[in-house]
Design a protein around this motif. Structure first.
Motif, PDB file in Angstrom:
ATOM      1  N   ILE A 199       0.832  -1.199   0.000  1.00 34.11           N
ATOM      2  CA  ILE A 199       0.000   0.000   0.000  1.00 34.11           C
ATOM      3  C   ILE A 199       0.870   1.253   0.000  1.00 34.11           C
ATOM      4  N   ALA A 200       1.988   1.213   0.732  1.00 34.11           N
ATOM      5  CA  ALA A 200       2.891   2.368   0.766  1.00 34.11           C
ATOM      6  C   ALA A 200       3.473   2.658  -0.613  1.00 34.11           C
ATOM      7  N   LEU A 257       3.703   5.873  -5.540  1.00 32.43           N
ATOM      8  CA  LEU A 257       3.705   5.951  -6.991  1.00 32.43           C
ATOM      9  C   LEU A 257       2.562   6.818  -7.500  1.00 32.43           C
ATOM     10  N   SER A 258       1.386   6.668  -6.901  1.00 27.71           N
ATOM     11  CA  SER A 258       0.239   7.481  -7.302  1.00 27.71           C
ATOM     12  C   SER A 258       0.497   8.958  -7.019  1.00 27.71           C
ATOM     13  N   LEU A 259       1.136   9.247  -5.900  1.00 34.83           N
ATOM     14  CA  LEU A 259       1.451  10.628  -5.556  1.00 34.83           C
ATOM     15  C   LEU A 259       2.437  11.227  -6.556  1.00 34.83           C
ATOM     16  N   CYS A 284      -1.004   9.264 -17.749  1.00 37.46           N
ATOM     17  CA  CYS A 284      -1.091   9.397 -16.288  1.00 37.46           C
ATOM     18  C   CYS A 284      -2.439   8.913 -15.772  1.00 37.46           C
ATOM     19  N   ILE A 285      -3.506   9.338 -16.427  1.00 39.99           N
ATOM     20  CA  ILE A 285      -4.851   8.976 -15.978  1.00 39.99           C
ATOM     21  C   ILE A 285      -5.082   7.475 -16.130  1.00 39.99           C
ATOM     22  N   VAL A 286      -4.662   6.923 -17.253  1.00 39.60           N
ATOM     23  CA  VAL A 286      -4.858   5.491 -17.497  1.00 39.60           C
ATOM     24  C   VAL A 286      -4.073   4.662 -16.488  1.00 39.60           C
ATOM     25  N   LEU A 316      -5.197   1.615  -9.616  1.00 38.61           N
ATOM     26  CA  LEU A 316      -6.375   1.623  -8.762  1.00 38.61           C
ATOM     27  C   LEU A 316      -7.001   0.244  -8.625  1.00 38.61           C
ATOM     28  N   ASN A 317      -6.854  -0.597  -9.634  1.00 38.47           N
ATOM     29  CA  ASN A 317      -7.535  -1.887  -9.625  1.00 38.47           C
ATOM     30  C   ASN A 317      -6.592  -3.042  -9.307  1.00 38.47           C
TER      31      ASN A 317
END
Length: 214
Positions: free
Chosen positions: A29-30, A35-37, A60-62, A69-70
């Motif tokens: 999770i970290a 990575l998302s940040l 970026c969005i994809v 996210l999944n």
């Protein structure tokens, strides 16, 4: 809100988030959060600010909305529960479906801002091709997505609950066509475009509402 205050809030929230996930949650999770940040920063923050460039913005969005996210959340959740991650039909489906949906969102996101983008000479798919073509292309791609989901529901009853998989996506497809018709009859007005874009997000979250039942 002044620029200096905005930067303070940005760094404060980012630092707090990193501290919380690295202190209280597992490695998966970290890493996912970090990575998302990073992707969010290069998407929104100068000097890169990739949101102003159509193709990098789409990437970026994809990556975030689709893959991280999944797949990432499923991987992190199973790791937190002490279970080995394994691909299943529903996990593979939601990852693929939402990745395709994220492409549509990344193209359609500039539709409501097309007038301001033209005034400021910001290049987007909407300013390049026009709002009508981009909106209808988004509808066509999403209809293909829904059609694929319905076919999977019919052809793989052992993996998916066919009634929910086929029936739910059929209803969503009908609602999409209804909304597209409404948009067309407004002459692709600014208000019609805004309603259409909001509706796309409603469909996006409907997919997650159906996911536990497919």
């Amino acid at each position: 809100l002044q620029a200096r205050e905005a930067w303070v809030l940005l760094f404060g929230a980012g630092g707090l988030g990193l501290t919380i996930v690295h202190s209280l949650f597992g490695r998966h999770i970290a890493l996912l959060y970090t990575l998302s940040l990073v992707i969010g920063v290069i998407y929104s923050v100068p000097p890169l600010r990739l949101k102003q460039r159509p193709v990098p913005a789409m990437a970026c969005i994809v990556l975030c909305r689709g893959f991280l996210l999944n797949y990432g959340v499923n991987d992190a959740t199973t790791a937190a529960l002490g279970l080995p991650f394994a691909w299943s039909g529903p996990v593979a489906f939601i990852t693929s479906f939402v990745t395709c949906f994220a492409v549509i969102i990344s193209v359609a996101k500039d539709l409501p801002d097309v007038e301001g983008d033209r005034e400021n000479d910001i290049k987007t798919f909407a300013t390049w091709l026009g709002t009508g073509k981009v909106a209808m292309a988004s509808v066509a791609l999403l209809m293909l997505n829904y059609t694929a989901a319905m076919v999977l529901g019919v052809t793989h009853p052992g993996i998916f609950r066919s009634v929910v998989m086929t029936g739910g996506h059929f209803i969503c497809a009908c609602l999409l066509l209804w909304q597209a018709s409404k948009l067309h009859h407004t002459g692709y007005s600014q208000e019609g475009i805004k309603q259409f874009y909001r509706f796309l997000w409603n469909l996006f979250y409907c997919e997650y509402a159906m996911y536990p039942f497919i």
